[in-house]
Design a protein around this motif. Sequence first.
Motif, mmCIF file in Angstrom:
data_model
loop_
_atom_site.group_PDB
_atom_site.id
_atom_site.type_symbol
_atom_site.label_atom_id
_atom_site.label_comp_id
_atom_site.label_asym_id
_atom_site.label_seq_id
_atom_site.Cartn_x
_atom_site.Cartn_y
_atom_site.Cartn_z
ATOM 1 N N TRP A 181 15.859 -7.239 60.485
ATOM 2 C CA TRP A 181 15.338 -7.465 59.130
ATOM 3 C C TRP A 181 15.848 -8.818 58.593
ATOM 4 C CZ3 TRP A 181 12.203 -7.347 55.299
ATOM 5 C CH2 TRP A 181 12.632 -7.603 53.993
ATOM 6 N N LEU A 182 17.135 -9.087 58.808
ATOM 7 C CA LEU A 182 17.697 -10.358 58.309
ATOM 8 C C LEU A 182 17.040 -11.549 59.022
ATOM 9 C CD1 LEU A 182 21.493 -9.416 57.963
ATOM 10 C CD2 LEU A 182 19.702 -9.362 56.213
ATOM 11 N N THR A 183 16.749 -11.381 60.314
ATOM 12 C CA THR A 183 16.093 -12.449 61.076
ATOM 13 C C THR A 183 14.673 -12.685 60.554
ATOM 14 O OG1 THR A 183 17.398 -11.887 63.005
ATOM 15 C CG2 THR A 183 15.391 -13.156 63.405
ATOM 16 N N ILE B 191 30.230 -15.352 51.969
ATOM 17 C CA ILE B 191 30.548 -13.923 51.862
ATOM 18 C C ILE B 191 29.275 -13.091 52.090
ATOM 19 C CG2 ILE B 191 32.590 -14.237 50.422
ATOM 20 C CD1 ILE B 191 30.889 -13.517 47.974
ATOM 21 N N GLY B 192 29.435 -11.950 52.752
ATOM 22 C CA GLY B 192 28.260 -11.136 53.107
ATOM 23 C C GLY B 192 27.334 -11.941 53.992
ATOM 24 N N CYS B 193 27.917 -12.516 55.040
ATOM 25 C CA CYS B 193 27.212 -13.545 55.843
ATOM 26 C C CYS B 193 26.092 -12.978 56.691
ATOM 27 C CB CYS B 193 28.204 -14.291 56.731
ATOM 28 S SG CYS B 193 28.951 -13.251 58.020
ATOM 29 N N GLY B 194 26.086 -11.672 56.961
ATOM 30 C CA GLY B 194 25.062 -11.120 57.852
ATOM 31 C C GLY B 194 25.113 -11.820 59.205
ATOM 32 N N GLY C 82 24.497 -14.961 59.641
ATOM 33 C CA GLY C 82 24.802 -16.387 59.469
ATOM 34 C C GLY C 82 23.651 -17.222 58.920
ATOM 35 N N SER C 83 22.724 -16.573 58.236
ATOM 36 C CA SER C 83 21.542 -17.272 57.709
ATOM 37 C C SER C 83 21.928 -18.404 56.739
ATOM 38 C CB SER C 83 20.649 -16.247 57.004
ATOM 39 O OG SER C 83 19.659 -16.879 56.274
ATOM 40 N N THR C 84 22.895 -18.154 55.873
ATOM 41 C CA THR C 84 23.281 -19.178 54.881
ATOM 42 C C THR C 84 23.797 -20.429 55.574
ATOM 43 O OG1 THR C 84 23.966 -17.346 53.465
ATOM 44 C CG2 THR C 84 24.598 -19.557 52.755
ATOM 45 N N HIS D 111 35.749 -8.569 56.746
ATOM 46 C CA HIS D 111 36.418 -8.446 55.448
ATOM 47 C C HIS D 111 35.544 -7.626 54.511
ATOM 48 C CE1 HIS D 111 39.118 -9.759 52.177
ATOM 49 N NE2 HIS D 111 38.027 -9.694 51.433
ATOM 50 N N ASP D 112 36.123 -6.606 53.901
ATOM 51 C CA ASP D 112 35.406 -5.855 52.868
ATOM 52 C C ASP D 112 35.611 -6.580 51.547
ATOM 53 O OD1 ASP D 112 34.486 -4.136 50.909
ATOM 54 O OD2 ASP D 112 35.276 -2.337 51.884
ATOM 55 N N LEU D 113 34.496 -7.008 50.951
ATOM 56 C CA LEU D 113 34.586 -7.821 49.730
ATOM 57 C C LEU D 113 35.210 -7.073 48.566
ATOM 58 C CD1 LEU D 113 31.136 -9.583 50.002
ATOM 59 C CD2 LEU D 113 33.380 -10.654 50.218
ATOM 60 N N ASN D 114 35.228 -5.720 48.662
ATOM 61 C CA ASN D 114 35.895 -4.980 47.585
ATOM 62 C C ASN D 114 37.377 -5.333 47.514
ATOM 63 O OD1 ASN D 114 33.871 -3.170 46.265
ATOM 64 N ND2 ASN D 114 33.503 -2.642 48.422
ATOM 65 N N ASP D 115 37.902 -5.884 48.609
ATOM 66 C CA ASP D 115 39.264 -6.423 48.590
ATOM 67 C C ASP D 115 39.190 -7.876 48.101
ATOM 68 O OD1 ASP D 115 41.804 -7.357 49.009
ATOM 69 O OD2 ASP D 115 41.666 -7.326 51.205
ATOM 70 N N SER E 265 24.160 -15.244 49.987
ATOM 71 C CA SER E 265 22.701 -15.137 49.901
ATOM 72 C C SER E 265 22.315 -13.669 49.942
ATOM 73 C CB SER E 265 22.029 -15.862 51.077
ATOM 74 O OG SER E 265 22.437 -17.208 51.133
ATOM 75 N N ALA E 266 21.398 -13.302 49.053
ATOM 76 C CA ALA E 266 20.884 -11.931 49.013
ATOM 77 C C ALA E 266 22.030 -10.923 48.931
ATOM 78 C CB ALA E 266 20.003 -11.653 50.241
ATOM 79 N N LEU E 267 23.023 -11.225 48.147
ATOM 80 C CA LEU E 267 24.203 -10.355 48.068
ATOM 81 C C LEU E 267 24.418 -9.775 46.672
ATOM 82 C CD1 LEU E 267 26.807 -9.219 49.454
ATOM 83 C CD2 LEU E 267 27.990 -11.199 48.506
ATOM 84 N N PHE E 268 24.329 -10.617 45.633
ATOM 85 C CA PHE E 268 24.843 -10.161 44.345
ATOM 86 C C PHE E 268 23.983 -9.090 43.672
ATOM 87 C CE2 PHE E 268 27.910 -13.478 44.867
ATOM 88 C CZ PHE E 268 29.031 -12.905 44.298
HETATM 89 C C1 LIG Z 1 21.077 -8.478 52.295
HETATM 90 S S1 LIG Z 1 22.305 -8.820 53.464
HETATM 91 C C2 LIG Z 1 22.352 -10.603 53.399
HETATM 92 C C3 LIG Z 1 22.965 -11.207 54.629
HETATM 93 C C4 LIG Z 1 22.948 -12.734 54.684
HETATM 94 N N1 LIG Z 1 23.697 -13.319 53.592
HETATM 95 C C5 LIG Z 1 21.538 -13.259 54.710
HETATM 96 O O1 LIG Z 1 21.123 -13.897 53.734
HETATM 97 O O2 LIG Z 1 20.832 -13.037 55.712
HETATM 98 C C6 LIG Z 1 23.822 -8.390 52.636
HETATM 99 C C7 LIG Z 1 25.052 -8.596 53.479
HETATM 100 O O3 LIG Z 1 26.202 -8.210 52.731
HETATM 101 C C8 LIG Z 1 27.075 -7.504 53.596
HETATM 102 N N2 LIG Z 1 27.922 -6.615 52.779
HETATM 103 C C9 LIG Z 1 27.515 -5.563 52.056
HETATM 104 N N3 LIG Z 1 28.580 -4.958 51.492
HETATM 105 C C10 LIG Z 1 29.689 -5.662 51.889
HETATM 106 C C11 LIG Z 1 31.075 -5.523 51.646
HETATM 107 N N4 LIG Z 1 31.570 -4.541 50.878
HETATM 108 N N5 LIG Z 1 31.908 -6.421 52.202
HETATM 109 C C12 LIG Z 1 31.426 -7.423 53.003
HETATM 110 N N6 LIG Z 1 30.114 -7.605 53.262
HETATM 111 C C13 LIG Z 1 29.261 -6.720 52.712
HETATM 112 C C14 LIG Z 1 26.152 -6.750 54.531
HETATM 113 O O4 LIG Z 1 26.800 -6.341 55.729
HETATM 114 C C15 LIG Z 1 25.072 -7.793 54.766
HETATM 115 O O5 LIG Z 1 25.395 -8.641 55.832
#
Ligand SMILES: C[S@@+](CC[C@H](N)C(=O)[O-])C[C@H]1O[C@@H](n2cnc3c(N)ncnc32)[C@H](O)[C@@H]1O
Length: 263
Positions: free
Chosen positions: A7-9, A42-45, A47-49, A91-95, A110-113
Motif C-alpha cells: 500500500w505504501l509503495t 518518524i514513522g518512516c514506513g 522510506g518514502s519521505t 522506535h515507538d514514537l509514544n516514547d 509523511s502521512a503520520l499526524f
Molecule cells: C501511513 S504510514 C506512512 C509511512 C511513510 N511515512 C510513508 O509516507 O510512506 C504511517 C507509518 O507510521 C508508523 N507508525 C505508526 N505508529 C507508530 C508508532 N507508535 N511508532 C513508530 N511508528 C509508527 C507505521 O508503522 C507506518 O510506517
Amino acid sequence: MSFDADWLTLREPADKAARDERLVEAFARHLSGAAKPLVIDIGCGTGSTLRCLAHAVPADKNWLLLDNDPLLLKEAERRSEAHAGIALRRHDLNDLVGLPLEDAAIVTASALFDLCSEDFSARFAERLAVCSVGLYAALNYDGRIDWSEAHPLDETVVAAFNRHQQTDKGFGVALGPKAAARLAVLFGDHGFRVETGESPWRLSSDSAPLQKAFIEGFRQPLQEIGGLRSSDIDDWIAFRLAAAEKPGSHCTVGHTDLLALPV
Ligand SMILES: C[S@@+](CC[C@H](N)C(=O)[O-])C[C@H]1O[C@@H](n2cnc3c(N)ncnc32)[C@H](O)[C@@H]1O
C-alpha cells in the motif's frame, strides 16, 4: 495499527506529485543553513519521505529513519542500500523522551499526524520546542474527497470514514482530518513560524490501482464505525471500483503539508 508495504509503495508516486513544492523549497533552505547534522524521519514506513526529499537535503546531512514496525524498517533498509549516510532504528514514537533529537536539524513525517492524538501532538510540539527543532509534516489527510462521478452516498460515506479516522490508531483518539490545523496551532503557540500548503492527490484512471486500493480500504472502517447498511457499503464500493477504471474520471483526496520552524 499496521501498514502494508505494498500500500505504501502504491501511494508513493501520488504522494510525491502532491507534495507542496514551496514547502519543500523552504525545507531545503532551512537545512542548508542548519549546523546540526541529522534529518530524523518518524514513522518512516519503507522510506518514502527519504526518497522524495533526498534531492532537497544537503550532502553533509545524514538521515535517521524511525518506525515501530520491523517489517517496514527491513524494507526501508533494503530500499535505501544505495544511499549513503542512512541509519534505521526501531522506535515507538509514544516514547517521546527517547527521541534522539540532540543532533537533529529537523524532523520529517509523511502521512503520520492524522493518526496521532491531540495529546501526543501537543507533547511532541513541546519536545521539539525545548530542543529548538523544526518539523516538516506532509500529507496529512484533511477529510475532503471529491469524485468526478457522484454517488448518492458519497457524503454519508466520507463523513463515516472521517469519523473512523478519529478513532485510536495507537496514539489515543486520532486527530484525523484536524491534524494539520492542530499542528499549526500547537507549534505556533511555541513561537514557531508555521507555513502550510495543500497537497491533494489528483488521481485519474491512470491511477486506478491506487484508487481501487484506497476504496477497498474504506470497507473495514465503514463496517466498524456503523451507520451504513452492509448492502449500501457493498454497492458504494462496487460503484467506486468501477468508476476508478473509467477513462476521464478523476478523484481528489485532500491533504495538507506543514513546515514549522523555530525562530
Ligand atoms: C501511513 S504510514 C506512512 C509511512 C511513510 N511515512 C510513508 O509516507 O510512506 C504511517 C507509518 O507510521 C508508523 N507508525 C505508526 N505508529 C507508530 C508508532 N507508535 N511508532 C513508530 N511508528 C509508527 C507505521 O508503522 C507506518 O510506517
